[in-house]
Design a protein around this motif. Structure first.
Motif, PDB file in Angstrom:
ATOM      1  N   THR A   1      22.123  36.348 -64.100  1.00 51.17           N
ATOM      2  CA  THR A   1      23.029  36.380 -65.247  1.00 51.17           C
ATOM      3  C   THR A   1      24.405  35.800 -64.947  1.00 51.17           C
ATOM      4  OG1 THR A   1      23.664  38.623 -64.661  1.00 51.17           O
ATOM      5  CG2 THR A   1      21.888  38.366 -66.283  1.00 51.17           C
ATOM      6  N   GLY A   2      24.688  35.537 -63.680  1.00 49.46           N
ATOM      7  CA  GLY A   2      25.970  34.959 -63.295  1.00 49.46           C
ATOM      8  C   GLY A   2      26.340  35.376 -61.888  1.00 49.46           C
ATOM      9  N   ASP A   3      26.837  34.424 -61.122  1.00 47.69           N
ATOM     10  CA  ASP A   3      27.200  34.680 -59.735  1.00 47.69           C
ATOM     11  C   ASP A   3      28.038  33.501 -59.258  1.00 47.69           C
ATOM     12  OD1 ASP A   3      27.310  35.913 -57.224  1.00 47.69           O
ATOM     13  OD2 ASP A   3      25.146  36.218 -57.117  1.00 47.69           O
ATOM     14  N   LYS A   4      28.423  33.544 -58.009  1.00 44.91           N
ATOM     15  CA  LYS A   4      29.204  32.459 -57.425  1.00 44.91           C
ATOM     16  C   LYS A   4      28.799  32.301 -55.965  1.00 44.91           C
ATOM     17  CE  LYS A   4      33.976  30.871 -56.995  1.00 44.91           C
ATOM     18  NZ  LYS A   4      35.357  31.211 -57.347  1.00 44.91           N
ATOM     19  N   ALA A   5      28.375  31.089 -55.607  1.00 41.14           N
ATOM     20  CA  ALA A   5      28.063  30.776 -54.216  1.00 41.14           C
ATOM     21  C   ALA A   5      29.310  30.204 -53.570  1.00 41.14           C
ATOM     22  CB  ALA A   5      26.928  29.759 -54.148  1.00 41.14           C
ATOM     23  N   ARG A   6      29.555  30.622 -52.338  1.00 41.67           N
ATOM     24  CA  ARG A   6      30.715  30.129 -51.593  1.00 41.67           C
ATOM     25  C   ARG A   6      30.252  29.590 -50.250  1.00 41.67           C
ATOM     26  NH1 ARG A   6      31.758  34.600 -54.219  1.00 41.67           N
ATOM     27  NH2 ARG A   6      33.646  34.832 -55.448  1.00 41.67           N
ATOM     28  N   LEU A   7      30.760  28.420 -49.887  1.00 45.43           N
ATOM     29  CA  LEU A   7      30.528  27.850 -48.571  1.00 45.43           C
ATOM     30  C   LEU A   7      31.832  27.997 -47.810  1.00 45.43           C
ATOM     31  CD1 LEU A   7      28.599  26.369 -46.674  1.00 45.43           C
ATOM     32  CD2 LEU A   7      29.415  24.212 -47.656  1.00 45.43           C
ATOM     33  N   ILE A   8      31.775  28.737 -46.703  1.00 46.55           N
ATOM     34  CA  ILE A   8      32.976  29.107 -45.968  1.00 46.55           C
ATOM     35  C   ILE A   8      32.916  28.514 -44.560  1.00 46.55           C
ATOM     36  CG2 ILE A   8      34.329  31.062 -45.111  1.00 46.55           C
ATOM     37  CD1 ILE A   8      33.000  32.666 -47.477  1.00 46.55           C
ATOM     38  N   LYS A   9      34.013  27.897 -44.158  1.00 49.09           N
ATOM     39  CA  LYS A   9      34.112  27.309 -42.824  1.00 49.09           C
ATOM     40  C   LYS A   9      34.140  28.407 -41.769  1.00 49.09           C
ATOM     41  CE  LYS A   9      36.793  23.170 -43.872  1.00 49.09           C
ATOM     42  NZ  LYS A   9      38.023  22.453 -43.515  1.00 49.09           N
ATOM     43  N   PRO A  10      33.827  28.056 -40.508  1.00 52.64           N
ATOM     44  CA  PRO A  10      33.911  29.057 -39.431  1.00 52.64           C
ATOM     45  C   PRO A  10      35.305  29.679 -39.304  1.00 52.64           C
ATOM     46  CG  PRO A  10      32.698  27.141 -38.680  1.00 52.64           C
ATOM     47  CD  PRO A  10      33.262  26.795 -40.031  1.00 52.64           C
ATOM     48  N   SER A  11      36.341  28.959 -39.722  1.00 55.12           N
ATOM     49  CA  SER A  11      37.707  29.483 -39.671  1.00 55.12           C
ATOM     50  C   SER A  11      37.959  30.554 -40.729  1.00 55.12           C
ATOM     51  CB  SER A  11      38.703  28.341 -39.884  1.00 55.12           C
ATOM     52  OG  SER A  11      38.575  27.824 -41.217  1.00 55.12           O
ATOM     53  N   GLY A  12      37.028  30.693 -41.692  1.00 56.97           N
ATOM     54  CA  GLY A  12      37.203  31.643 -42.789  1.00 56.97           C
ATOM     55  C   GLY A  12      37.738  31.002 -44.054  1.00 56.97           C
ATOM     56  N   LYS A  13      38.082  29.729 -43.983  1.00 58.99           N
ATOM     57  CA  LYS A  13      38.621  29.022 -45.145  1.00 58.99           C
ATOM     58  C   LYS A  13      37.484  28.604 -46.083  1.00 58.99           C
ATOM     59  CE  LYS A  13      41.386  25.116 -46.571  1.00 58.99           C
ATOM     60  NZ  LYS A  13      42.030  23.873 -46.199  1.00 58.99           N
ATOM     61  N   LEU A  14      37.687  28.824 -47.382  1.00 59.71           N
ATOM     62  CA  LEU A  14      36.719  28.420 -48.395  1.00 59.71           C
ATOM     63  C   LEU A  14      36.635  26.900 -48.439  1.00 59.71           C
ATOM     64  CD1 LEU A  14      34.857  29.244 -50.796  1.00 59.71           C
ATOM     65  CD2 LEU A  14      36.879  28.991 -52.246  1.00 59.71           C
ATOM     66  N   LEU A  15      35.435  26.362 -48.264  1.00 58.35           N
ATOM     67  CA  LEU A  15      35.237  24.915 -48.322  1.00 58.35           C
ATOM     68  C   LEU A  15      34.811  24.482 -49.714  1.00 58.35           C
ATOM     69  CD1 LEU A  15      35.067  22.183 -46.878  1.00 58.35           C
ATOM     70  CD2 LEU A  15      32.701  22.742 -46.309  1.00 58.35           C
ATOM     71  N   ASP A  16      33.908  25.227 -50.339  1.00 56.56           N
ATOM     72  CA  ASP A  16      33.404  24.874 -51.658  1.00 56.56           C
ATOM     73  C   ASP A  16      32.854  26.120 -52.327  1.00 56.56           C
ATOM     74  OD1 ASP A  16      32.756  23.255 -53.810  1.00 56.56           O
ATOM     75  OD2 ASP A  16      30.975  22.382 -52.870  1.00 56.56           O
ATOM     76  N   SER A  17      32.780  26.086 -53.652  1.00 59.37           N
ATOM     77  CA  SER A  17      32.174  27.182 -54.395  1.00 59.37           C
ATOM     78  C   SER A  17      31.520  26.635 -55.652  1.00 59.37           C
ATOM     79  CB  SER A  17      33.215  28.247 -54.758  1.00 59.37           C
ATOM     80  OG  SER A  17      34.161  27.733 -55.657  1.00 59.37           O
ATOM     81  N   CYS A  18      30.589  27.408 -56.193  1.00 59.34           N
ATOM     82  CA  CYS A  18      29.869  27.010 -57.402  1.00 59.34           C
ATOM     83  C   CYS A  18      29.475  28.285 -58.142  1.00 59.34           C
ATOM     84  CB  CYS A  18      28.631  26.202 -57.006  1.00 59.34           C
ATOM     85  SG  CYS A  18      27.657  25.612 -58.407  1.00 59.34           S
TER      86      CYS A  18
END
Length: 155
Positions: free
Chosen positions: A125-142
């Motif tokens: 029904t709705g969610d958000k995928a996050r790709l996070i770098k090893p440093s903890g910084k958000l690289l991308d989301s969808c």
């Protein structure tokens, strides 16, 4: 006493601002022209959600490398809104290639890795995928809603 109109100055300022925004637009449109990003997500596996391994593996996220060199994914994380987290071990993704992260169990290959879960990760029904770098910084989301009908092209 003569009163000057500020209209020509305001028009010049607006024109300059609009021009700078137009020049900046292509840069944001090519955000993922050279690097790692979330591609396509199948968040609602086709058919009945019966928690079978086949159904769990039909839920997946593609991570794509648009760069010109291979990238090491060790330490990168894939995370949802609930906090479920997949952490990559030593794995490379070649330039121009995609690695698909399946929710269920299976044998990892060059193009497919498995989260080894017995339950679903991505909410239909709705969610958000996050790709996070090893440093903890958000690289991308969808993110998505149920209106996306089970699949979302992130970029």
């Amino acid at each position: 006493m003569r009163i000057r109109s500020t209209a020509p100055l305001a028009l010049a300022a607006v024109t300059a601002l609009a021009g700078s925004l137009l020049l900046a637009a292509p840069a944001s449109a090519t955000k993922h022209a050279g690097g790692l990003h979330l591609g396509k997500i199948q968040y609602d596996s086709p058919g009945k959600d019966d928690r079978s391994n086949t159904s769990l593996n039909a839920e997946w996220v593609d991570i794509h490398n648009n760069g010109r060199t291979k990238l090491q994914l060790k330490g990168y994380k894939l995370k949802d809104n609930t906090g479920y987290t997949y952490t990559f071990g030593s794995r490379t993704v070649a330039a121009g290639k995609t690695v698909r992260v399946h929710t269920g169990k299976g044998k990892n290959t060059t193009a497919h890795v498995y989260w080894n879960r017995g339950s679903y990760v991505w909410n239909n029904t709705g969610d958000k995928a996050r790709l996070i770098k090893p440093s903890g910084k958000l690289l991308d989301s969808c993110s998505w809603t149920k209106a996306n009908k089970g699949t979302k092209n992130c970029h």
